[in-house]
Design an enzyme around this catalytic site. Structure first.
Site, mmCIF file in Angstrom:
data_model
loop_
_atom_site.group_PDB
_atom_site.id
_atom_site.type_symbol
_atom_site.label_atom_id
_atom_site.label_comp_id
_atom_site.label_asym_id
_atom_site.label_seq_id
_atom_site.Cartn_x
_atom_site.Cartn_y
_atom_site.Cartn_z
ATOM 1 N N THR A 14 0.903 -1.229 -0.022
ATOM 2 C CA THR A 14 0.181 -0.084 -0.062
ATOM 3 C C THR A 14 0.978 1.275 0.069
ATOM 4 O O THR A 14 1.112 2.043 0.810
ATOM 5 C CB THR A 14 -1.012 -0.004 1.153
ATOM 6 N N GLY A 15 1.632 1.510 -1.089
ATOM 7 C CA GLY A 15 2.349 2.881 -1.371
ATOM 8 C C GLY A 15 1.399 3.670 -1.993
ATOM 9 O O GLY A 15 0.135 3.667 -1.981
ATOM 10 N N ALA A 16 2.055 4.341 -2.822
ATOM 11 C CA ALA A 16 1.486 5.380 -3.910
ATOM 12 C C ALA A 16 0.452 4.489 -4.759
ATOM 13 O O ALA A 16 -0.583 5.067 -4.834
ATOM 14 C CB ALA A 16 2.522 6.160 -4.495
ATOM 15 N N GLY A 18 -0.770 1.251 -4.960
ATOM 16 C CA GLY A 18 -1.645 0.357 -4.249
ATOM 17 C C GLY A 18 -2.630 1.286 -3.289
ATOM 18 O O GLY A 18 -3.771 1.245 -3.569
ATOM 19 N N ASN A 109 6.030 -1.714 -13.003
ATOM 20 C CA ASN A 109 6.569 -1.309 -14.481
ATOM 21 C C ASN A 109 7.716 -2.551 -14.620
ATOM 22 O O ASN A 109 8.006 -3.350 -13.928
ATOM 23 C CB ASN A 109 7.533 0.058 -14.143
ATOM 24 N N LYS A 197 5.428 0.633 -22.594
ATOM 25 C CA LYS A 197 5.344 1.351 -21.401
ATOM 26 C C LYS A 197 6.634 1.763 -21.232
ATOM 27 O O LYS A 197 7.041 2.741 -20.618
ATOM 28 C CB LYS A 197 4.963 0.497 -20.069
ATOM 29 N N ASN A 201 9.215 4.743 -19.651
ATOM 30 C CA ASN A 201 9.835 4.270 -18.088
ATOM 31 C C ASN A 201 11.432 4.364 -18.530
ATOM 32 O O ASN A 201 12.196 4.776 -17.420
ATOM 33 C CB ASN A 201 9.401 3.199 -17.744
ATOM 34 N N SER A 267 9.004 7.283 -10.231
ATOM 35 C CA SER A 267 9.302 6.649 -9.204
ATOM 36 C C SER A 267 10.940 6.228 -8.735
ATOM 37 O O SER A 267 11.143 6.346 -7.578
ATOM 38 C CB SER A 267 8.500 5.250 -9.477
#
Length: 318
Positions: A14-16, A18, A109, A197, A201, A267
């Site tokens: 549960t970071g940014a 999640g 990613n 993607k 990235n 990130s």
């Protein structure tokens, strides 16, 4: 989805990422359970706060939060928002929190992340990849800053489903996000989506660290802009060598889209600033190896990867 019970959703990491998608799903009425480590106490006491330029200021409180996956109810969907560097260590938590036949969605990613995780998971679990086009970061424990975008592109990787069942699963996943106000589509080919993607990235993550700059600064300089375009060209060539044809104008569209974005620190920049391990294997080593195996060299990306390895090793020693 309205004719069937809504699935129970678990957030692993549960970071940014999640926290953002979990909060949006919970506010849409889904039964969402959050696994946390260091931020567990802060989230239990204060909830999850989202400061979003798109959705406004939102709060989820109370939060169905857990510090141990064994305490979670078994979930139909598990959204893995942790960094790829911790995937192997998350396997026990995933298997403990997964219901029989659960769908594991990697919101991560890089290339080959599903290939690495698949052998470690029970055969009865479905594994999917989720490509998130979003500008989001964690400001502090339980506080998420969302600057722009939010789309999720889902693709089925492996599991016990038939072809028809795979289509049903990915469609159900996309519908789940759409009900939460998140634009979501199904990727016809997960490998294609992951390479596309990487076009964004690979240059922006690494160069933000090396040049200590957000996207606005990188785009404002002609020299760095030309370097970004050249790196994007190598990613497109590598994808083509591996059998994935990226549209000829795709890189140019990514450049123009980045110009329109608010200044954003990717990130990897935040990981570097906090001396956390950088996601070098998934974002650099894996595509370099895949392209090399197909007879395609990517010299600029190789140089970028080598410089980032030095920085990553130095961070680990400090």
């Amino acid at each position: 989805m309205s004719s069937t019970p809504r699935p129970r959703i678990g957030i692993i990491g549960t970071g940014a990422i999640g926290g953002f998608y979990g909060l949006m799903l919970a506010r849409a009425g889904f039964d969402v359970h959050f696994l946390l480590r260091s931020e567990y106490r802060a989230v239990v006491e204060n909830g999850i706060h989202l400061n979003s330029a798109v959705h406004g200021a939102l709060t989820l409180n109370p939060v169905q939060a857990y510090s141990n996956a064994a305490d979670m109810p078994r979930c139909d969907w598990l959204l893995v928002g942790a960094k790829t560097t911790s995937n192997a260590a998350l396997v026990p938590a995933i298997t403990q929190a997964a219901a029989d036949g659960a769908k594991i969605l990697l919101l991560q990613n890089g290339l080959g992340v599903e290939d690495e995780l698949r052998p470690l998971l029970p055969d009865n679990l479905h594994l999917l990849g989720g490509l998130c086009l979003i500008c989001v970061h964690r400001a502090q424990a339980g506080v998420i800053e969302h600057q722009a975008l939010g789309t999720v592109n889902l693709g089925y990787h492996s599991g016990p489903a038939s072809d028809q069942e795979r289509e049903q699963i990915t469609a159900a996943g996309a519908a789940m996000f759409n009900l939460a106000g998140i634009d979501s589509t199904v990727a016809a080919e997960l490998g294609q989506a992951r390479w596309q993607k990487l076009v964004w990235n690979v240059p922006y993550n690494g160069l933000s660290v090396l040049l200590d700059s957000g996207t606005s600064g990188l785009m404002a300089s002609q020299s760095s802009r030309e370097l970004i375009a050249a790196i994007m060209g190598e990613v497109v060539a590598g994808a083509g060598a591996c059998g994935y044809q990226i549209p000829a104008d795709f890189a140019a569209k990514m450049l123009k889209a980045t110009e329109r974005m608010p200044d954003y620190l990717p990130s990897m920049y935040h990981d570097h600033a906090h001396k956390r391990p950088l996601e070098l294997k998934a974002i650099y080593a894996a595509p370099l190896a895949a392209a090399a195996a197909a007879g395609c060299s990517m010299p600029r990306i190789e140089a970028l990867y080598q410089a980032l390895q030095f920085i990553d090793q130095r961070n680990s020693q400090e």
